[in-house]
Design a protein around this motif. Structure first.
Motif, mmCIF file in Angstrom:
data_model
loop_
_atom_site.group_PDB
_atom_site.id
_atom_site.type_symbol
_atom_site.label_atom_id
_atom_site.label_comp_id
_atom_site.label_asym_id
_atom_site.label_seq_id
_atom_site.Cartn_x
_atom_site.Cartn_y
_atom_site.Cartn_z
ATOM 1 N N ASN A 292 -1.217 -14.863 6.160
ATOM 2 C CA ASN A 292 -2.030 -13.985 5.312
ATOM 3 C C ASN A 292 -1.083 -13.021 4.614
ATOM 4 O O ASN A 292 -0.625 -12.044 5.201
ATOM 5 C CB ASN A 292 -3.057 -13.230 6.171
ATOM 6 C CG ASN A 292 -3.967 -12.324 5.349
ATOM 7 O OD1 ASN A 292 -3.622 -11.897 4.260
ATOM 8 N ND2 ASN A 292 -5.134 -12.016 5.903
ATOM 9 N N THR A 293 -0.751 -13.319 3.377
ATOM 10 C CA THR A 293 0.267 -12.556 2.656
ATOM 11 C C THR A 293 -0.077 -11.074 2.604
ATOM 12 O O THR A 293 0.780 -10.215 2.868
ATOM 13 C CB THR A 293 0.447 -13.110 1.230
ATOM 14 O OG1 THR A 293 0.647 -14.526 1.299
ATOM 15 C CG2 THR A 293 1.638 -12.459 0.542
ATOM 16 N N ASN A 294 -1.306 -10.747 2.284
ATOM 17 C CA ASN A 294 -1.700 -9.339 2.174
ATOM 18 C C ASN A 294 -1.576 -8.605 3.496
ATOM 19 O O ASN A 294 -1.186 -7.432 3.541
ATOM 20 C CB ASN A 294 -3.140 -9.221 1.639
ATOM 21 C CG ASN A 294 -3.244 -9.578 0.168
ATOM 22 O OD1 ASN A 294 -2.266 -9.432 -0.577
ATOM 23 N ND2 ASN A 294 -4.406 -10.042 -0.253
ATOM 24 N N ALA A 295 -1.888 -9.291 4.600
ATOM 25 C CA ALA A 295 -1.768 -8.668 5.917
ATOM 26 C C ALA A 295 -0.302 -8.386 6.247
ATOM 27 O O ALA A 295 0.015 -7.354 6.866
ATOM 28 C CB ALA A 295 -2.391 -9.572 6.985
ATOM 29 N N ILE A 296 0.594 -9.272 5.846
ATOM 30 C CA ILE A 296 2.028 -9.051 6.083
ATOM 31 C C ILE A 296 2.508 -7.837 5.294
ATOM 32 O O ILE A 296 3.246 -6.987 5.810
ATOM 33 C CB ILE A 296 2.842 -10.303 5.691
ATOM 34 C CG1 ILE A 296 2.494 -11.468 6.607
ATOM 35 C CG2 ILE A 296 4.346 -10.023 5.759
ATOM 36 C CD1 ILE A 296 3.054 -12.795 6.148
ATOM 37 N N ILE A 297 2.090 -7.738 4.038
ATOM 38 C CA ILE A 297 2.478 -6.584 3.213
ATOM 39 C C ILE A 297 1.974 -5.290 3.847
ATOM 40 O O ILE A 297 2.704 -4.294 3.929
ATOM 41 C CB ILE A 297 1.925 -6.722 1.782
ATOM 42 C CG1 ILE A 297 2.426 -8.015 1.130
ATOM 43 C CG2 ILE A 297 2.308 -5.509 0.946
ATOM 44 C CD1 ILE A 297 3.906 -8.219 1.133
ATOM 45 N N SER A 298 0.736 -5.303 4.325
ATOM 46 C CA SER A 298 0.176 -4.114 4.985
ATOM 47 C C SER A 298 0.968 -3.762 6.232
ATOM 48 O O SER A 298 1.251 -2.585 6.501
ATOM 49 C CB SER A 298 -1.292 -4.358 5.363
ATOM 50 O OG SER A 298 -2.077 -4.537 4.214
ATOM 51 N N GLU A 299 1.343 -4.782 7.014
ATOM 52 C CA GLU A 299 2.113 -4.544 8.236
ATOM 53 C C GLU A 299 3.467 -3.916 7.912
ATOM 54 O O GLU A 299 3.912 -2.986 8.592
ATOM 55 C CB GLU A 299 2.306 -5.859 8.997
ATOM 56 C CG GLU A 299 2.940 -5.687 10.365
ATOM 57 C CD GLU A 299 3.010 -6.983 11.156
ATOM 58 O OE1 GLU A 299 3.729 -6.998 12.188
ATOM 59 O OE2 GLU A 299 2.363 -7.971 10.763
ATOM 60 N N LYS B 98 4.232 -2.116 5.274
ATOM 61 C CA LYS B 98 4.041 -0.762 4.755
ATOM 62 C C LYS B 98 3.650 0.225 5.856
ATOM 63 O O LYS B 98 4.016 1.408 5.810
ATOM 64 C CB LYS B 98 2.979 -0.767 3.654
ATOM 65 C CG LYS B 98 3.456 -1.424 2.366
ATOM 66 C CD LYS B 98 2.386 -1.379 1.291
ATOM 67 C CE LYS B 98 2.924 -1.924 -0.028
ATOM 68 N NZ LYS B 98 1.894 -1.921 -1.099
ATOM 69 N N GLU B 99 2.912 -0.259 6.864
ATOM 70 C CA GLU B 99 2.420 0.629 7.917
ATOM 71 C C GLU B 99 3.403 0.807 9.070
ATOM 72 O O GLU B 99 3.335 1.772 9.817
ATOM 73 C CB GLU B 99 1.093 0.096 8.466
ATOM 74 C CG GLU B 99 -0.050 0.151 7.458
ATOM 75 C CD GLU B 99 -1.250 -0.673 7.905
ATOM 76 O OE1 GLU B 99 -1.267 -1.125 9.077
ATOM 77 O OE2 GLU B 99 -2.174 -0.863 7.081
ATOM 78 N N ASN C 47 7.887 -5.812 -1.777
ATOM 79 C CA ASN C 47 7.251 -4.731 -1.023
ATOM 80 C C ASN C 47 8.099 -4.201 0.127
ATOM 81 O O ASN C 47 7.583 -3.545 1.033
ATOM 82 C CB ASN C 47 5.889 -5.189 -0.506
ATOM 83 C CG ASN C 47 4.830 -5.171 -1.587
ATOM 84 O OD1 ASN C 47 4.248 -4.128 -1.879
ATOM 85 N ND2 ASN C 47 4.589 -6.316 -2.219
ATOM 86 N N THR C 48 9.394 -4.485 0.099
ATOM 87 C CA THR C 48 10.302 -3.898 1.088
ATOM 88 C C THR C 48 11.684 -3.767 0.483
ATOM 89 O O THR C 48 12.025 -4.500 -0.456
ATOM 90 C CB THR C 48 10.384 -4.746 2.371
ATOM 91 O OG1 THR C 48 11.207 -4.078 3.336
ATOM 92 C CG2 THR C 48 10.980 -6.114 2.090
#
Length: 292
Positions: free
Chosen positions: A84-91, A93-94, A128-129
């Protein structure tokens, strides 16, 4: 920039108590065992860590504990991946990534993206990193192979510094080594093929067996990188039986039993994995007892 990823990294297992909770004393012992054995870096929350069975809170506590125990002695690579690409980005960032030197992210599993989908997935992570990113291709687990062409395309992105390649198709590895950018790292994800990959121009390994025999395995890779293939292969041939044992009944059940035989930590695993059979455990004990 990413020279710290050359040599031997170890994909740390997660020691558990018999009741299934994380054995933090065992984690400490394992980290110290690997560092004292001379490996170049530690990989946290990879497949070998049984990360898919760890809760969000457990992952956070385990990572923080390893960072604390490591105490900046070695670089740390953190596994952050999934389908889940969006979940990885959220992880990303958080997460508090203080003390983390790079990210290892596996090709998405189960939903079987096309090569274009794999590229776009990793491009999102790249965008995103600011941490160095290692790609991780392991078709036997994900059900999807990232082609050499896609890998080489991704190698042009700013933060993608290398790949942990665990395909069984060695010709694919050779294509990547042949055409990669100069500073792009090709790292073996297969303990048996690590030395041949280094001999072909690769940069090292992220190893499972390396945490069981950190001194010997990391020395083997260093010899290979230095061009001393004869002595390097002598070490590999000596370790071949136990490498087979480590994977005979699945990873990380095998390596955990090896670590138990070496008095590093217990060999408990979480369902759906189970501990190795008595017959395999006896073979491992005999190897550890007689290996020198």
């Amino acid at each position: 920039m990413s020279d710290f990823l050359k040599g031997t990294g170890v994909a740390l297992a997660t020691p558990f108590n018999v009741d299934g909770t994380i054995d933090y004393q065992g984690v400490t012992a394992l980290v110290d065992h690997c560092i004292e054995g001379g490996v170049e870096y530690l990989v946290v929350l990879g497949t070998t860590a049984e990360s898919v069975t760890l809760s969000k809170e457990e992952k956070k506590k385990l990572t923080a504990h390893i960072i604390e125990v490591n105490n900046q002695r070695l670089p740390i690579v953190l596994g952050i991946g999934g389908n889940n690409t969006n979940a990885i980005i959220s992880e990303i960032k958080e997460a508090d990534l203080t003390g983390v030197d790079a990210i290892l992210s596996v090709v998405p599993m189960y939903n079987k993206p096309t090569q274009k989908g794999i590229y776009q997935h990793y491009k999102e992570i790249n965008d995103n990193t600011s941490l160095p990113i290692l790609l991780y291709n392991v078709p036997s687990r994900t059900g999807t192979n990232m082609s050499a062409e896609t890998t080489l395309q991704l190698a042009q992105l700013e933060h993608i510094v290398g790949i942990k390649e665990a395909t069984s198709d060695f010709s694919q590895v050779l294509k990547i080594i042949k055409d990669k950018p100069k500073d792009f790292l090709v790292i073996s994800g297969d303990d048996v093929l690590a030395l041949p990959l280094v001999a072909a121009g690769g940069n090292g390994v992220i190893s499972v067996i390396g945490q069981g025999f950190p001194k010997e395995f990391s020395e083997m890779i260093r010899l290979g990188l230095a061009g001393d293939t004869q002595n390097a292969f002598d070490i590999l041939y000596g370790l071949l039986p136990v490498i087979d044992y480590a994977f005979e009944e699945g990873n990380p059940a095998g390596i955990k039993n090896i670590l138990k035989a070496k008095n590093v930590c217990d060999d408990s695993v979480r369902l759906p994995l189970v501990s190795v059979s008595d017959s395999l455990s006896n073979k491992i004990k005999n190897f550890v007892k007689n290996y020198s």
